[in-house]
Design a protein around this motif. Structure first.
Motif, PDB file in Angstrom:
ATOM      1  N   GLN A  91       0.807  -1.222   0.000  1.00 46.38           N
ATOM      2  CA  GLN A  91       0.000   0.000   0.000  1.00 46.38           C
ATOM      3  C   GLN A  91       0.838   1.269   0.000  1.00 46.38           C
ATOM      4  N   SER A  92       1.974   1.233   0.700  1.00 49.08           N
ATOM      5  CA  SER A  92       2.759   2.458   0.877  1.00 49.08           C
ATOM      6  C   SER A  92       4.197   2.108   1.234  1.00 49.08           C
ATOM      7  N   LYS A  93       4.994   3.132   1.466  1.00 48.77           N
ATOM      8  CA  LYS A  93       6.405   2.941   1.803  1.00 48.77           C
ATOM      9  C   LYS A  93       6.594   2.327   3.183  1.00 48.77           C
ATOM     10  N   ILE A  94       5.558   2.329   4.028  1.00 51.95           N
ATOM     11  CA  ILE A  94       5.719   1.793   5.378  1.00 51.95           C
ATOM     12  C   ILE A  94       5.089   0.405   5.530  1.00 51.95           C
ATOM     13  N   THR A  95       4.772  -0.240   4.405  1.00 60.76           N
ATOM     14  CA  THR A  95       4.251  -1.617   4.450  1.00 60.76           C
ATOM     15  C   THR A  95       5.109  -2.509   3.569  1.00 60.76           C
TER      16      THR A  95
ATOM     17  N   PRO B  95       7.596  -3.202   8.389  1.00 57.52           N
ATOM     18  CA  PRO B  95       8.382  -2.748   9.539  1.00 57.52           C
ATOM     19  C   PRO B  95       7.491  -2.512  10.764  1.00 57.52           C
ATOM     20  N   CYS B  96       6.186  -2.325  10.515  1.00 56.80           N
ATOM     21  CA  CYS B  96       5.197  -2.157  11.588  1.00 56.80           C
ATOM     22  C   CYS B  96       3.862  -2.652  11.055  1.00 56.80           C
ATOM     23  N   VAL B  97       3.203  -3.527  11.784  1.00 54.56           N
ATOM     24  CA  VAL B  97       1.983  -4.152  11.251  1.00 54.56           C
ATOM     25  C   VAL B  97       0.716  -3.338  11.454  1.00 54.56           C
ATOM     26  N   VAL B  98       0.736  -2.357  12.352  1.00 56.03           N
ATOM     27  CA  VAL B  98      -0.531  -1.744  12.768  1.00 56.03           C
ATOM     28  C   VAL B  98      -1.307  -1.032  11.653  1.00 56.03           C
TER      29      VAL B  98
END
Length: 358
Positions: free
Chosen positions: A50-54, A327-330
């Motif tokens: 979805q994005s750079k943080i997923t 890096p973070c699942v939330v």
């Protein structure tokens, strides 16, 4: 067990790098209009890339109905939804075929079954939650005509915490940013923290808060199947979840009973409470007030850096981080939490239909 629920029951199947992920829903009443666009919308909220943080795994997560629907409505027979895997890269996991990744299910699965699918964790992968979101979307469709709405959001990442209570927030802003926090300024801090953690080859945990509005009073069982107990079981069954609290939770221990009790009053013929430290549940049964709870997620176990571990022979090895991981699942856990909450409520909705003579 791979089955959850008593009246509204789901059985999920499939592995991260197998043919696909699916779910069989048994007990869904006949005649429910199945809004496929809504189900796909829910899956899109959870899907990877979805994005750079997923995770950058690219899966469309488009579902296929295999059974249980005719002329756009459920038939009352088992409803089967299938999501085919398209972007599995099993070679990324060849190096851990005989190694136990720290804090993963590799060792425990081997001890339990004597065999494990090391490709992305197999059945223990968070990819299994796609089936929960799909079935949870069906449960939401069942609950919508009753006026029940379920809204989750990210309230904490690492030490960056949203201090406002849900009643002080505009939850309609939740989907306006990639971390799914309804407070824009705090959301930016969360995103920066996750991105910095990712670039450092590490991971970080967080908290998802969920609010349920419109649940009628009287849902839940008084002893073992208390409503909050089933919500806790559902949330703790999600990958990476380490904690669950509802209502005042652990903070309630600092209060006196005279402060914590929710006083009743009536308004326009309806029973209400002046406070809601009970979190909408008393004696294991809903009281009609908002149900709210927090779900704590640990830092993802897979790191993009070397870690010490052992192999199946008990020999010391260095496990190297490879593959595509969150890096973070939330941020992606928000629709999972909502889906599991919907499954719990749908089950109690049908169970409550037999609780007394009308």
């Amino acid at each position: 067990m791979n089955t959850y629920g008593k009246q509204f029951r789901i059985t999920t199947f499939g592995e991260s790098h197998g043919a696909g992920i699916g779910v069989v829903i048994d007990g869904c009443p006949a005649g429910l209009p199945l809004d496929t666009a809504f189900i796909q919308q829910e899956l899109d909220r959870r899907k990877p890339g979805q994005s750079k943080i997923t995770t950058q795994r690219k899966e469309k997560d488009e579902f296929e109905i295999l059974s249980g629907v005719f002329d756009g409505k459920t038939t009352g027979t088992p409803l089967t939804l299938m999501i085919w895997n398209e972007d599995a890269k099993s070679k990324d996991y060849a190096h851990i075929a005989d190694q136990f990744r720290p804090s993963h299910a590799d060792y425990t699965y081997t001890e339990k079954y004597g065999i494990r699918d090391y490709r992305g964790g197999g059945r223990s992968s968070a990819r299994e939650t796609a089936a929960r979101v799909a079935s949870g979307a069906v449960a939401k469709l069942l609950l919508h005509p009753l006026g029940i709405r379920i809204q989750a959001y990210v309230s904490q990442v690492g030490k960056v915490k949203l201090e406002k209570e849900y009643s002080q927030l505009d939850l309609s802003l939740t989907e306006n940013n990639i971390v799914r926090c309804p407070e824009p300024a705090i959301a930016e801090e969360m995103i920066a923290l996750i991105d910095a953690t990712r670039k450092n080859g590490d991971s970080i945990g967080g908290v998802v808060t969920c609010v349920i509005k419109g649940t009628p009073a009287g849902w839940g069982e008084p002893v073992f199947d208390k409503l909050h107990a089933e919500l806790g079981k559902a949330m703790l069954s999600i990958n990476a979840v380490k904690g669950f609290e509802y209502g005042s939770g652990f903070a309630g221990v600092q209060m006196l009973g005279s402060e914590h009790n929710d006083a009743f009053y009536t308004e326009e013929g309806k029973v209400k409470t002046r406070t809601n430290y009970s979190g909408g549940i008393q004696g294991g049964i809903s009281n009609g007030a908002d149900i709210y709870f927090n779900v704590a997620f640990k830092p993802v176990a897979t790191l993009m850096r070397d870690q010490e571990s052992i192999n199946e022979k008990g020999e010391s090895v260095t496990v190297s981080g490879k593959g595509r991981h969150d890096p973070c699942v939330v941020p992606r856990a928000v629709p999972i939490v909502e889906g599991m909450a919907a499954l719990v409520l749908a089950d109690f909705y049908l169970r409550n239909a037999t609780s007394k003579l009308r």
